[in-house]
Design an enzyme around this catalytic site. Structure first.
Site, PDB file in Angstrom:
ATOM      1  N   TYR A 121       0.652  -0.999  -0.046  1.00 26.77           N
ATOM      2  CA  TYR A 121      -0.065  -0.077   0.230  1.00 26.77           C
ATOM      3  C   TYR A 121       0.988   1.482  -0.043  1.00 26.77           C
ATOM      4  CZ  TYR A 121      -3.446   3.543   1.418  1.00 26.77           C
ATOM      5  OH  TYR A 121      -4.248   4.793   1.376  1.00 26.77           O
ATOM      6  N   GLU A 209      -3.565   7.376  -4.466  1.00 31.04           N
ATOM      7  CA  GLU A 209      -3.601   6.477  -3.731  1.00 31.04           C
ATOM      8  C   GLU A 209      -3.228   5.018  -4.596  1.00 31.04           C
ATOM      9  OE1 GLU A 209      -7.185   4.582  -2.014  1.00 31.04           O
ATOM     10  OE2 GLU A 209      -6.253   4.464  -0.050  1.00 31.04           O
TER      11      GLU A 209
END
Ligand code: ADP
Ligand code: MG
Length: 401
Positions: A121, A209
Site C-alpha cells: 500500500y 493512493e
C-alpha cells in the site's frame, strides 16, 4: 482512504482509475498496459492490442472496494474479456464505498494481468497539520487501509515531508525499507516515489493512493490501482484535468449548485440547511443533530451578494424531495439581511412553500430583513438564537411526519 478529511469549503475532484493511470504513466510511474472501453466491441479491440495470457476487466466508478464487489475480473481469453465487459457495462456496482444504491458502470478498463508476488500500500496526501505532503505505506496492500489502521496500526508507516520541500532520496528509502524491500527493489521504489511526488506537486493533487502497489514475480514494481483527487481551488490552472471530471459521478443537485458556484453537500437526513460560511454550516448541522434532527444537506451561500443567488440556493434545496423542512441560518456581514430575506421570500412564493421554513438572520440590516419576512404573508417561522432555530425546525419537521 485514510486521514483525508475534506478541508472546510474545499471540494476535491476525483477521477477514474484509468485516468489516474494515464496521468501517472506520463510521470514515469510503472502501470500495466491498458485502455478504457465503453462497449464490448471497444473492450475486444483493447484486449486484442494487449498480450495475454491474462487480462483484467475493471469497472470504472469513483469508489474503492470494486474487487470484493465483483468489479474486477481476471480473464484468460479475449472472448472472456468481451463477455465480462458486456456483463459489467450497465450494471450497478455496490461496494462498501458506494452506498446501498450503488453506481452504474459506464466504462470498463481493460488491462494486462500482472503476476503478483506481493501487494503493498502506498499513498501520498496532504497532512492537514503541517500542510506538507505525507507518504503512507504498508506491507498490507490490497486490503482496506481503514481496516489495517484499526486492527494493526503498527503496520502503517507515515513519512512526513517538510512543507514546500522536495522529496529527498532518504525519505523514499525510509519508505522502501519499511515495506521490506531489498536491493534493486529499493531503487525502483525510490524512483517510483519520486515520480509520484512530482506528479502530486505539479498536478496540485490532494491525494494519490496506490492500493495495491505490487511486486511482480519478476521483481518489478507496478501500480495496479490508482486513485487521485485534486483540489477544486487549483483546477483553474489545470484545464486538462478539469476536463476529466465525470459528471455522472455527481448528484444532479450538486452539479447544478456547482454551476452557480454554491457550495452544496448532500447528506442523508431531511432538514435542508442554508447557511453562509463553512464554520456556520458545521455549527448548524451539529445543533440540528443535538436536537434530534438530521440535516439533508448543507448549502453554503457564502460570497452570494445578491438576492437572485439566495433564491437559486433556496430553490435547489427545495427541489430535493428528501427535504421535509428548511432551516436558514445566515449571518449578514457584507451581505445584507434584507437582500437575503428578499431572496428567500421570492423563491418561497415561487415554489408555493408548503414545508416548514425556519429563518434566523443576524447582522447588517437585520431589522429590515425580519420585516420583509414577517410582512411576506408566508408561513415563515422566525428564530432568534441558533438553539431556538434548531429546536423549531426539528419540532416542525417532526410534527409534519
Ligand atoms: P479495488 O481497490 O476497487 O478493489 P483494485 O484495482 O485494487 O480495485 O483491484 C482489486 C484486486 O484485484 C487487487 O488487489 C489485485 O489483487 C487484483 N488486480 C487488479 N488489477 C490487476 C491486474 N492488472 N493484474 C492482476 N491482478 C489485478
Ligand atoms: Mg484498490
Amino acid at each position: 482512504m485514510l486521514d483525508v478529511t475534506p478541508s472546510k469549503g474545499n471540494r476535491a475532484m476525483n477521477i477514474h482509475e484509468y485516468q489516474a493511470k494515464q496521468l501517472l504513466r506520463r510521470y514515469g510511474v510503472p502501470v500495466p498496459r491498458g485502455d478504457v472501453a465503453h462497449t464490448p466491441q471497444e473492450a475486444e479491440a483493447v484486449a486484442e492490442e494487449l498480450d495475454g495470457p491474462v487480462w483484467v476487466v475493471k469497472a470504472q466508478i469513483h469508489a474503492g472496494g470494486r474487487g470484493k464487489a465483483g468489479g474486477v475480473k481476471i480473464c484468460r481469453s479475449v472472448k472472456e474479456v468481451v463477455a465480462i465487459a458486456d456483463r459489467m457495462l450497465g450494471m450497478r456496482l455496490v461496494t462498501h464505498q458506494t452506498g446501498p444504491e450503488g453506481k452504474e458502470v459506464k466504462r470498463v478498463y481493460i488491462e494486462q494481468g500482472s503476476d503478483i508476488a506481493r501487494e503493498l500500500y502506498l499513498a501520498l496526501l496532504i497532512d492537514r497539520r503541517t500542510g506538507g505532503i505525507m507518504v503512507i505505506a504498508s506491507t498490507e496492500g490490497g486490503m482496506d487501509i481503514e481496516e489495517v489502521a484499526a486492527r494493526t496500526p503498527e503496520k502503517i508507516v507515515r513519512v512526513a515531508l517538510p512543507p514546500a520541500a522536495d522529496m529527498q532520496g532518504f525519505h523514499a528509502r525510509k519508505v522502501a525499507f519499511a515495506l521490506g524491500l531489498k536491493e534493486r527493489e529499493v531503487h525502483k521504489l525510490v524512483r517510483l516515489l519520486l515520480s509520484l511526488h512530482r506528479a502530486f506537486v505539479e498536478l496540485d493533487a490532494g491525494m494519490i493512493e496506490i492500493n495495491p502497489l505490487v511486486v511482480t514475480s519478476a521483481n518489478k514494481l507496478v501500480a495496479l490501482d490508482a486513485k487521485m483527487s485534486f483540489d477544486d481551488n487549483a483546477l483553474f490552472r489545470h484545464r486538462d484535468i478539469e476536463e476529466l471530471r465525470d459528471d455522472d459521478e455527481y448528484d444532479p443537485l450538486e452539479r447544478e449548485a456547482q454551476r452557480h458556484d454554491l457550495n452544496y453537500v448532500k447528506l442523508a437526513g431531511d432538514i435542508g440547511c442554508m447557511v453562509n460560511g463553512a464554520g456556520l454550516a458545521m455549527a448548524t448541522m451539529d445543533i440540528i443533530k443535538l436536537n434530534g434532527g438530521r440535516p439533508a444537506n448543507f448549502m453554503d451561500i457564502a460570497g452570494a451578494a445578491t438576492k437572485e443567488r439566495v433564491a437559486t440556493a433556496f430553490r435547489l434545496i427545495y427541489s430535493d424531495p428528501e427535504v421535509k423542512g428548511i432551516l436558514v441560518n445566515v449571518f449578514g456581514g457584507m451581505m445584507r439581511c434584507n437582500a437575503i430575506a428578499a431572496g428567500i421570500v421570492g423563491a418561497a412564493r415561487e415554489v408555493g412553500l408548503d414545508r416548514p421554513l425556519v429563518v434566523r438572520l443576524e447582522g447588517t440590516n437585520v431589522e429590515l430583513g425580519r420585516e420583509i419576512l414577517s410582512k411576506s404573508g408566508l408561513n415563515i417561522i422566525p428564530a432568534t438564537t441558533l438553539a431556538d432555530a434548531a429546536q423549531k425546525i426539528v419540532a416542525a419537521v417532526e410534527g409534519g411526519r
